[in-house]
Write a protein that holds these residues in place. Structure first.
Motif, PDB file in Angstrom:
ATOM      1  N   LEU A   5       0.799  -1.007   0.373  1.00 50.25           N
ATOM      2  CA  LEU A   5      -0.161   0.240  -0.143  1.00 50.25           C
ATOM      3  C   LEU A   5       1.033   1.580   0.164  1.00 50.25           C
ATOM      4  O   LEU A   5       2.074   1.340   0.723  1.00 50.25           O
ATOM      5  N   ASP A   6       0.398   2.725  -0.567  1.00 47.58           N
ATOM      6  CA  ASP A   6       1.249   3.513  -0.394  1.00 47.58           C
ATOM      7  C   ASP A   6       0.815   3.965   0.563  1.00 47.58           C
ATOM      8  O   ASP A   6      -0.104   4.332   0.931  1.00 47.58           O
ATOM      9  N   GLN A   7       1.172   5.823   0.455  1.00 47.93           N
ATOM     10  CA  GLN A   7       0.688   6.879   1.291  1.00 47.93           C
ATOM     11  C   GLN A   7      -0.778   7.281   1.666  1.00 47.93           C
ATOM     12  O   GLN A   7      -0.968   7.229   2.179  1.00 47.93           O
ATOM     13  N   ILE A   8      -0.945   7.162   0.195  1.00 47.49           N
ATOM     14  CA  ILE A   8      -2.663   7.682  -0.322  1.00 47.49           C
ATOM     15  C   ILE A   8      -3.337   6.342   0.482  1.00 47.49           C
ATOM     16  O   ILE A   8      -4.860   6.711   0.927  1.00 47.49           O
ATOM     17  N   ASP A   9      -3.120   5.061  -0.306  1.00 51.18           N
ATOM     18  CA  ASP A   9      -4.117   4.222   0.674  1.00 51.18           C
ATOM     19  C   ASP A   9      -3.808   3.795   1.849  1.00 51.18           C
ATOM     20  O   ASP A   9      -4.964   4.203   2.816  1.00 51.18           O
ATOM     21  N   LEU A  10      -3.235   4.239   2.873  1.00 48.94           N
ATOM     22  CA  LEU A  10      -2.602   4.374   4.130  1.00 48.94           C
ATOM     23  C   LEU A  10      -3.926   5.585   4.367  1.00 48.94           C
ATOM     24  O   LEU A  10      -4.358   5.455   5.609  1.00 48.94           O
ATOM     25  N   ARG A  11      -3.360   6.861   3.964  1.00 51.10           N
ATOM     26  CA  ARG A  11      -3.958   8.077   4.559  1.00 51.10           C
ATOM     27  C   ARG A  11      -5.869   7.700   4.491  1.00 51.10           C
ATOM     28  O   ARG A  11      -6.617   7.398   5.353  1.00 51.10           O
ATOM     29  N   ILE A  12      -6.109   7.058   2.955  1.00 50.79           N
ATOM     30  CA  ILE A  12      -7.927   6.791   2.666  1.00 50.79           C
ATOM     31  C   ILE A  12      -8.175   5.565   3.493  1.00 50.79           C
ATOM     32  O   ILE A  12      -9.178   6.184   4.260  1.00 50.79           O
ATOM     33  N   LEU A  13      -7.456   4.711   4.218  1.00 52.86           N
ATOM     34  CA  LEU A  13      -7.920   4.231   5.444  1.00 52.86           C
ATOM     35  C   LEU A  13      -8.078   4.403   7.017  1.00 52.86           C
ATOM     36  O   LEU A  13      -8.617   4.113   7.238  1.00 52.86           O
ATOM     37  N   GLN A  14      -7.189   5.407   6.900  1.00 51.62           N
ATOM     38  CA  GLN A  14      -6.907   5.924   8.083  1.00 51.62           C
ATOM     39  C   GLN A  14      -8.543   7.058   7.939  1.00 51.62           C
ATOM     40  O   GLN A  14      -8.988   6.733   8.892  1.00 51.62           O
ATOM     41  N   GLU A  15      -8.695   7.689   7.215  1.00 44.61           N
ATOM     42  CA  GLU A  15      -9.666   8.721   7.389  1.00 44.61           C
ATOM     43  C   GLU A  15     -11.355   7.974   7.338  1.00 44.61           C
ATOM     44  O   GLU A  15     -12.656   8.702   7.618  1.00 44.61           O
ATOM     45  N   LEU A  16     -11.403   6.490   6.361  1.00 44.91           N
ATOM     46  CA  LEU A  16     -12.944   6.220   7.509  1.00 44.91           C
ATOM     47  C   LEU A  16     -12.920   5.653   7.615  1.00 44.91           C
ATOM     48  O   LEU A  16     -13.608   5.536   8.571  1.00 44.91           O
ATOM     49  N   GLN A  17     -11.433   4.768   8.953  1.00 43.71           N
ATOM     50  CA  GLN A  17     -11.597   4.870  10.015  1.00 43.71           C
ATOM     51  C   GLN A  17     -12.488   6.238  10.775  1.00 43.71           C
ATOM     52  O   GLN A  17     -13.263   5.554  11.947  1.00 43.71           O
ATOM     53  N   ASP A  18     -11.483   7.250  10.845  1.00 43.57           N
ATOM     54  CA  ASP A  18     -12.296   8.822  11.418  1.00 43.57           C
ATOM     55  C   ASP A  18     -14.083   9.209  10.781  1.00 43.57           C
ATOM     56  O   ASP A  18     -14.794   9.123  11.889  1.00 43.57           O
ATOM     57  N   ASP A  19     -14.711   8.761   9.611  1.00 43.85           N
ATOM     58  CA  ASP A  19     -15.582   9.062   9.584  1.00 43.85           C
ATOM     59  C   ASP A  19     -15.975   8.001   8.510  1.00 43.85           C
ATOM     60  O   ASP A  19     -16.229   8.810   6.973  1.00 43.85           O
ATOM     61  N   GLY A  20     -17.143   6.755   7.763  1.00 44.09           N
ATOM     62  CA  GLY A  20     -17.371   5.965   7.088  1.00 44.09           C
ATOM     63  C   GLY A  20     -17.945   6.356   6.215  1.00 44.09           C
ATOM     64  O   GLY A  20     -18.519   5.644   5.820  1.00 44.09           O
ATOM     65  N   ARG A  21     -18.736   7.311   6.459  1.00 44.42           N
ATOM     66  CA  ARG A  21     -19.873   8.206   6.138  1.00 44.42           C
ATOM     67  C   ARG A  21     -19.569   9.086   5.179  1.00 44.42           C
ATOM     68  O   ARG A  21     -20.056  10.310   4.653  1.00 44.42           O
ATOM     69  N   ILE A  22     -18.264   9.848   5.264  1.00 39.07           N
ATOM     70  CA  ILE A  22     -17.035  10.915   4.460  1.00 39.07           C
ATOM     71  C   ILE A  22     -17.880  10.849   3.402  1.00 39.07           C
ATOM     72  O   ILE A  22     -17.346  10.168   2.704  1.00 39.07           O
ATOM     73  N   THR A  23     -18.011  12.048   2.686  1.00 40.68           N
ATOM     74  CA  THR A  23     -18.178  11.625   0.677  1.00 40.68           C
ATOM     75  C   THR A  23     -16.628  11.320   0.141  1.00 40.68           C
ATOM     76  O   THR A  23     -16.309  11.717   0.471  1.00 40.68           O
ATOM     77  N   ASN A  24     -17.006  11.281  -0.756  1.00 34.67           N
ATOM     78  CA  ASN A  24     -16.196  11.018  -1.678  1.00 34.67           C
ATOM     79  C   ASN A  24     -15.279  11.585  -1.849  1.00 34.67           C
ATOM     80  O   ASN A  24     -14.536  12.434  -2.498  1.00 34.67           O
ATOM     81  N   GLN A  25     -15.909  13.267  -2.380  1.00 32.58           N
ATOM     82  CA  GLN A  25     -16.013  14.542  -2.385  1.00 32.58           C
ATOM     83  C   GLN A  25     -14.380  14.788  -1.506  1.00 32.58           C
ATOM     84  O   GLN A  25     -13.604  15.497  -2.112  1.00 32.58           O
ATOM     85  N   ALA A  26     -14.921  14.939  -0.436  1.00 34.52           N
ATOM     86  CA  ALA A  26     -14.393  15.269   0.851  1.00 34.52           C
ATOM     87  C   ALA A  26     -12.629  14.112   1.458  1.00 34.52           C
ATOM     88  O   ALA A  26     -12.347  14.881   1.584  1.00 34.52           O
ATOM     89  N   LEU A  27     -13.231  12.725   0.687  1.00 34.55           N
ATOM     90  CA  LEU A  27     -12.264  12.330   0.895  1.00 34.55           C
ATOM     91  C   LEU A  27     -10.938  12.467   0.413  1.00 34.55           C
ATOM     92  O   LEU A  27      -9.686  12.470   0.444  1.00 34.55           O
ATOM     93  N   SER A  28     -11.776  12.235  -1.145  1.00 36.30           N
ATOM     94  CA  SER A  28     -10.616  13.057  -1.996  1.00 36.30           C
ATOM     95  C   SER A  28      -9.584  14.145  -1.558  1.00 36.30           C
ATOM     96  O   SER A  28      -8.163  14.100  -1.731  1.00 36.30           O
ATOM     97  N   GLU A  29     -10.090  15.018  -1.106  1.00 37.94           N
ATOM     98  CA  GLU A  29      -9.395  16.489  -0.922  1.00 37.94           C
ATOM     99  C   GLU A  29      -8.645  16.059   0.141  1.00 37.94           C
ATOM    100  O   GLU A  29      -7.580  16.796   0.184  1.00 37.94           O
ATOM    101  N   ARG A  30      -9.011  15.104   1.470  1.00 34.22           N
ATOM    102  CA  ARG A  30      -7.819  15.070   2.424  1.00 34.22           C
ATOM    103  C   ARG A  30      -6.767  13.832   2.049  1.00 34.22           C
ATOM    104  O   ARG A  30      -5.873  14.750   2.517  1.00 34.22           O
ATOM    105  N   VAL A  31      -7.016  13.759   0.892  1.00 33.94           N
ATOM    106  CA  VAL A  31      -5.921  12.914   0.500  1.00 33.94           C
ATOM    107  C   VAL A  31      -5.471  12.722  -0.457  1.00 33.94           C
ATOM    108  O   VAL A  31      -4.397  12.409  -0.880  1.00 33.94           O
ATOM    109  N   GLY A  32      -5.451  13.741  -1.251  1.00 34.26           N
ATOM    110  CA  GLY A  32      -5.299  15.065  -2.326  1.00 34.26           C
ATOM    111  C   GLY A  32      -4.694  14.199  -3.840  1.00 34.26           C
ATOM    112  O   GLY A  32      -4.234  14.287  -3.922  1.00 34.26           O
ATOM    113  N   LEU A  33      -6.247  13.657  -3.606  1.00 33.55           N
ATOM    114  CA  LEU A  33      -6.698  12.879  -4.873  1.00 33.55           C
ATOM    115  C   LEU A  33      -7.422  13.689  -5.899  1.00 33.55           C
ATOM    116  O   LEU A  33      -8.557  14.332  -4.566  1.00 33.55           O
ATOM    117  N   SER A  34      -8.477  13.582  -6.566  1.00 28.34           N
ATOM    118  CA  SER A  34      -8.961  13.619  -7.907  1.00 28.34           C
ATOM    119  C   SER A  34     -10.235  12.535  -7.300  1.00 28.34           C
ATOM    120  O   SER A  34      -9.682  11.782  -6.669  1.00 28.34           O
TER     121      SER A  34
END
Length: 165
Positions: A5-34
């Motif tokens: 897993l790269d750093q972005i995958d790890l960051r996605i896992l961290q963010e989803l553990q904090d908020d599993g209902r986060i929108t994909n738009q907000a998640l993408s902004e937090r991890v630096g992806l479109s």
């Protein structure tokens, strides 16, 4: 084939553990992806079994009166069949919310939520009295108050096994 897993995958896992209902738009902004590549990564993490499920954490203490108990359980025999019978019973017991097979003087440590101590005693007496389960003893710790309930798993960058891929 396995991949790390790269750093972005790890960051996605961290963010989803904090908020599993986060929108994909907000998640993408937090991890630096479109959004599209972010969603593709989430779907891949789900497919690979790294994301097991999404669920709501309920504060049961605000819902009803109950008692939390940690039970240390020793079996009479440590054979595979004995463990399977006991584990099957635990999986079929809704009061058991977590259970771990452990090393040391006990075979299992289980976290239970019961209506009251009488209900807990009835449950564990049933385990001990059932000759098919082979429970030798149960040592009980009543939880007085939670100091820290489960939050999220720490994710260590660059550590651990590669994921399936």
């Amino acid at each position: 084939m396995r991949r790390r897993l790269d750093q972005i995958d790890l960051r996605i896992l961290q963010e989803l553990q904090d908020d599993g209902r986060i929108t994909n738009q907000a998640l993408s902004e937090r991890v630096g992806l479109s959004p599209r590549p972010c969603l593709e990564r989430v779907r891949r993490l789900e497919k690979e079994g790294l994301i097991v499920r999404y669920q709501a954490l309920v504060d049961v203490r605000k819902l009803q009166s109950c008692v939390f108990v940690l039970a240390q359980v020793a079996l009479e025999k440590q054979g595979r069949d004995a463990r399977h019978r006991f584990e099957r019973r635990l999986r079929d017991t809704p009061e058991v919310i977590e259970c771990f097979e452990v090393s040391g003087p006990f075979d299992y440590i289980a976290k239970l939520v019961c209506e009251d101590l009488d209900a807990y005693q009835d449950l564990t007496t049933g385990w001990i009295d059932d000759p098919e389960l082979g429970v030798a003893r149960v040592v009980t710790n009543v939880v007085l108050r939670p100091v820290r309930d489960f939050g999220r798993y720490p994710i260590f960058a660059g550590e651990g096994p590669a994921s399936a891929g």
